[in-house]
Structure formats: C-alpha cells, structure tokens
Design a protein around this motif. Structure first.
Motif, PDB file in Angstrom:
ATOM      1  N   UNK A 214      71.122 -21.696  -8.519  1.00  0.00           N
ATOM      2  CA  UNK A 214      70.369 -21.190  -7.087  1.00  0.00           C
ATOM      3  C   UNK A 214      69.661 -22.214  -6.519  1.00  0.00           C
ATOM      4  N   UNK A 215      69.957 -22.681  -5.243  1.00  0.00           N
ATOM      5  CA  UNK A 215      69.137 -23.669  -4.532  1.00  0.00           C
ATOM      6  C   UNK A 215      69.054 -25.027  -5.302  1.00  0.00           C
ATOM      7  N   UNK A 216      70.011 -25.455  -5.752  1.00  0.00           N
ATOM      8  CA  UNK A 216      70.034 -26.960  -6.429  1.00  0.00           C
ATOM      9  C   UNK A 216      69.933 -27.988  -5.344  1.00  0.00           C
ATOM     10  N   UNK A 217      68.845 -28.897  -5.639  1.00  0.00           N
ATOM     11  CA  UNK A 217      69.154 -30.102  -5.212  1.00  0.00           C
ATOM     12  C   UNK A 217      69.100 -31.223  -6.005  1.00  0.00           C
ATOM     13  N   UNK A 218      69.797 -32.233  -5.480  1.00  0.00           N
ATOM     14  CA  UNK A 218      69.672 -33.610  -6.427  1.00  0.00           C
ATOM     15  C   UNK A 218      70.017 -34.711  -5.299  1.00  0.00           C
ATOM     16  N   UNK A 219      69.022 -35.689  -5.560  1.00  0.00           N
ATOM     17  CA  UNK A 219      69.491 -36.900  -4.654  1.00  0.00           C
ATOM     18  C   UNK A 219      69.190 -38.217  -5.540  1.00  0.00           C
ATOM     19  N   UNK A 220      70.071 -39.106  -5.388  1.00  0.00           N
ATOM     20  CA  UNK A 220      69.839 -40.693  -5.833  1.00  0.00           C
ATOM     21  C   UNK A 220      69.330 -41.498  -4.785  1.00  0.00           C
ATOM     22  N   UNK A 221      68.056 -41.699  -4.762  1.00  0.00           N
ATOM     23  CA  UNK A 221      67.428 -42.534  -3.479  1.00  0.00           C
ATOM     24  C   UNK A 221      67.749 -41.834  -2.281  1.00  0.00           C
TER      25      UNK A 221
ATOM     26  N   UNK B 193      72.760 -30.087  -2.021  1.00  0.00           N
ATOM     27  CA  UNK B 193      71.905 -29.656  -0.742  1.00  0.00           C
ATOM     28  C   UNK B 193      71.649 -28.145  -1.055  1.00  0.00           C
ATOM     29  N   UNK B 194      70.739 -27.472  -1.611  1.00  0.00           N
ATOM     30  CA  UNK B 194      70.764 -26.240  -1.697  1.00  0.00           C
ATOM     31  C   UNK B 194      71.731 -25.367  -2.000  1.00  0.00           C
ATOM     32  N   UNK B 195      72.371 -25.967  -3.162  1.00  0.00           N
ATOM     33  CA  UNK B 195      73.708 -25.346  -3.485  1.00  0.00           C
ATOM     34  C   UNK B 195      73.677 -24.037  -4.289  1.00  0.00           C
ATOM     35  N   UNK B 196      74.380 -23.032  -4.107  1.00  0.00           N
ATOM     36  CA  UNK B 196      74.297 -21.743  -4.876  1.00  0.00           C
ATOM     37  C   UNK B 196      75.729 -21.367  -5.462  1.00  0.00           C
ATOM     38  N   UNK B 197      75.752 -21.246  -6.626  1.00  0.00           N
ATOM     39  CA  UNK B 197      77.036 -21.090  -7.376  1.00  0.00           C
ATOM     40  C   UNK B 197      76.956 -20.017  -8.676  1.00  0.00           C
ATOM     41  N   UNK B 198      77.955 -18.948  -8.815  1.00  0.00           N
ATOM     42  CA  UNK B 198      77.432 -18.347 -10.080  1.00  0.00           C
ATOM     43  C   UNK B 198      79.224 -18.052 -10.434  1.00  0.00           C
ATOM     44  N   UNK B 199      79.333 -17.979 -11.821  1.00  0.00           N
ATOM     45  CA  UNK B 199      80.504 -17.811 -12.367  1.00  0.00           C
ATOM     46  C   UNK B 199      80.330 -16.580 -13.509  1.00  0.00           C
ATOM     47  N   UNK B 200      81.256 -15.460 -13.464  1.00  0.00           N
ATOM     48  CA  UNK B 200      81.217 -14.331 -14.273  1.00  0.00           C
ATOM     49  C   UNK B 200      81.899 -14.573 -15.446  1.00  0.00           C
ATOM     50  N   UNK B 201      81.804 -13.839 -16.546  1.00  0.00           N
ATOM     51  CA  UNK B 201      82.389 -13.792 -17.678  1.00  0.00           C
ATOM     52  C   UNK B 201      83.948 -13.754 -17.528  1.00  0.00           C
ATOM     53  N   UNK B 202      84.697 -14.503 -18.117  1.00  0.00           N
ATOM     54  CA  UNK B 202      86.238 -14.352 -17.917  1.00  0.00           C
ATOM     55  C   UNK B 202      86.852 -14.694 -16.668  1.00  0.00           C
TER      56      UNK B 202
ATOM     57  N   UNK C 145      82.746 -26.931  -1.203  1.00  0.00           N
ATOM     58  CA  UNK C 145      81.468 -27.793  -1.299  1.00  0.00           C
ATOM     59  C   UNK C 145      81.711 -28.721  -0.250  1.00  0.00           C
ATOM     60  N   UNK C 146      80.819 -28.929   0.616  1.00  0.00           N
ATOM     61  CA  UNK C 146      80.778 -29.865   1.767  1.00  0.00           C
ATOM     62  C   UNK C 146      79.420 -30.400   1.676  1.00  0.00           C
ATOM     63  N   UNK C 147      79.349 -31.807   1.559  1.00  0.00           N
ATOM     64  CA  UNK C 147      78.067 -32.670   1.524  1.00  0.00           C
ATOM     65  C   UNK C 147      76.807 -31.822   0.696  1.00  0.00           C
ATOM     66  N   UNK C 148      77.329 -31.418  -0.490  1.00  0.00           N
ATOM     67  CA  UNK C 148      76.554 -30.848  -1.428  1.00  0.00           C
ATOM     68  C   UNK C 148      76.014 -29.566  -1.308  1.00  0.00           C
ATOM     69  N   UNK C 149      76.818 -28.772  -0.536  1.00  0.00           N
ATOM     70  CA  UNK C 149      76.497 -27.474  -0.128  1.00  0.00           C
ATOM     71  C   UNK C 149      77.636 -26.586  -0.215  1.00  0.00           C
ATOM     72  N   UNK C 150      77.603 -25.421  -0.805  1.00  0.00           N
ATOM     73  CA  UNK C 150      78.830 -24.282  -0.685  1.00  0.00           C
ATOM     74  C   UNK C 150      78.961 -23.945   0.688  1.00  0.00           C
TER      75      UNK C 150
END
Length: 312
Positions: A11-18, A24-33, A206-211
C-alpha cells in the motif's frame, strides 16, 4: 479466492534511485491461491516490486507485507515460504544443474525427490551437465525446477520463461495450473500476454511505478473497446455519428468499428434496424488493454502508427 488475509499486501509503496522514481504510490494485493499477472514494459517497476517483496530492497515509503510480515525485517523467515525465479538466471558454473537444484531445495528445507525427478523429466533437462554448458533456456529450467519442486506457499516469477521454447512454455503453463489447484499463490510478471491471460485470476498493469488498472480480465475488458465486424444491407453512417464508436472503416460489403464496452448493447440495438447478413464481435485482448496505457509511449518513440494499430 478467499476472504483470508492477503498473501501479499502493498500500500502506497514509493522507491527512488537518485532522481529516478521507480515506484510511485503503488498498491498491490494477492489473495491465497491466486495467480496474479503483473504487466508492464521494462522499466515500469515490476522487478523493483519483486525485490521489495523479497526483502532485497527497502521501500522509501508505504507498507508492504508478505504473509503478514515485513519482508525487509523478516526475509529469512519468509524465504522458507516462497521461491523466486528471475528472468536472467546465473548459476555456479562448476556445479551441475542437479547440484544447483538440490542446493536450493536444501536451503528451503524441502526435498521432494519424486517431484524433483518428475519436473526434470517434464522440462527435459539433463541435470548431469555443468551449469557453464547450459543455454539461457536450460538455466531458466534449473531455476524453475528448483522453485516448483519446493513446498512453498508463494512463487514470485519475473519473466520466468525467458529463453524457453514454445513446448517448454506449454509445460510451464501446465505446472502453474497444477500449483494453482494446490492452493498456492503466484505473482507472474511476463511479456507473453497469452500466458498471463491463460493463467491469471487477476491482472495488474503498472505504468511509471504506479498501478493504472487492476482486476479480473473480465473486469478489465468492460473498461475498453470491443471490435465489431458487420455485413449488412443499409447505411451504417449513423454509427459514425456516435461518440462511443471509433475507427469505423468500410471493407467492401463489411463495416468494422470499435465500440466502448459499456455501449455494446446500444450498438447492437442500432444494428437490428439494418438487414444483417453476418456479424462478428471480438472482445478486447490483453494487448489492447496494455495499448490503452502504453500506446502514447510508442507514438512518442516514433513507432509507426500502423504497427501500433496492429498490436492494439
């Protein structure tokens, strides 16, 4: 699919390299199975997401959990429950393929000899050869067998069939279908759209770090256009006047066009006013869903318009 806690929660993942922002505000969830397709071109942020889930990278912001644990602080514990296959496998050159497989199985604490032998046969791998003699495809087979022979709950697959021939891709699809039937979860990143379409319960683009879109393929198809080809007596000019109809073209006696998904019923009612000799409707493909988000990128790079239309 269940209402249980998600295997992966981001939820809301951010990651930059320089100056480069990978997520950029990535949200992703995966259910069991669940088998979850993860789509986007190189550089979109797929591999960075995988490395964060593996605990190899720490996000700058946001929340991420795998089996309810933070992968950055609980990597050792989590790696007993998951297996990872990258798209470019490097192996220890002086070990045989069989020795590499056995080493990974011991590290995970799972040694199902029968399953190992079965997968070696199905993927047509010679485990006696040194890894330095393997082609790219055979290196991928080693990694896949090591992952699939492990008794883990989650598979993280980042372009796992790169270098495999079509026959081995078919074997891969069979095995993943079996894994799914066993109730295990899979995050599958692949450029082979037919593979993702065949295997996935849900898909995230995903596009440019965002779902930018996420859902079942059926859900996503309602958000894009259906292609209709009709051979009818009478004028179809009224169709060209509708804002929800696009790219109307005449091909001799045939008329083809695209219609926004939520207006298909309205178009069919309009067509009943004509004397229809034949009609065909094609649901949108996964390629079209991707082109909805990446078509402008291709145009910006000077890709020929006709090629873009063919892909979409």
């Amino acid at each position: 699919m269940t209402d249980a806690a998600p295997v992966i929660y981001a939820h809301g993942l951010e990651k930059s390299f320089g100056p480069v922002q990978a997520l950029n505000d990535l949200h992703l969830d995966i259910a069991p199975g669940e088998v979850h397709g993860y789509l986007g071109p190189n550089g979109a942020g797929k591999s960075v997401t995988m490395r964060i889930l593996l605990g190899l990278l720490r996000p700058d912001a946001g929340t991420v959990q795998v089996f309810g644990r933070n992968p950055w602080t609980h990597a050792v514990e989590l790696h007993k429950r998951l297996a990872y296959v990258p798209g470019d496998v490097e192996l220890w050159p002086n070990l045989t393929g069989g020795e590499v497989i056995d080493m990974f199985l011991r590290l995970r604490g799972h040694r199902n000899r029968q399953r190992r032998e079965e997968l070696i046969e199905r993927f047509n791998l010679d485990p006696r050869k040194k890894a330095r003699t393997y082609s790219k495809g055979n290196r991928q087979k080693v990694a896949l067998i090591a992952a699939l022979a492990s008794d883990v709950d989650l598979l993280l697959l980042d372009e796992p069939t790169a270098g495999l021939d079509p026959l081995m891709e078919a074997v891969f699809q069979e095995v993943i279908s079996e894994v799914k039937a066993e109730g295990r979860s899979v995050l599958l990143s692949s450029h082979i759209l037919a593979q993702v379409e065949a295997l996935s319960d849900r898909i995230s683009i995903i596009r440019n770090g965002h779902i930018v879109e996420s859902g079942t393929l059926s859900d996503l198809r309602h958000m894009t256009r259906t292609t209709i080809e009709v051979d009818a007596v009478g004028s179809t000019d009224q169709l060209a006047e509708q804002s929800f109809i696009h790219d109307l073209r005449q091909h001799g006696e045939y008329t083809s066009f695209e219609v926004d998904g939520d207006h298909v019923q309205q178009v069919m009612e309009m067509l009943t006013q004509l004397q229809i000799r034949s009609i065909q409707a094609h649901p949108p493909t996964l390629e079209q869903l991707l082109m909805r988000h990446y078509g402008d990128d291709l145009a910006a790079r000077g890709v020929d318009e006709m090629i873009t239309k063919k892909v979409s």
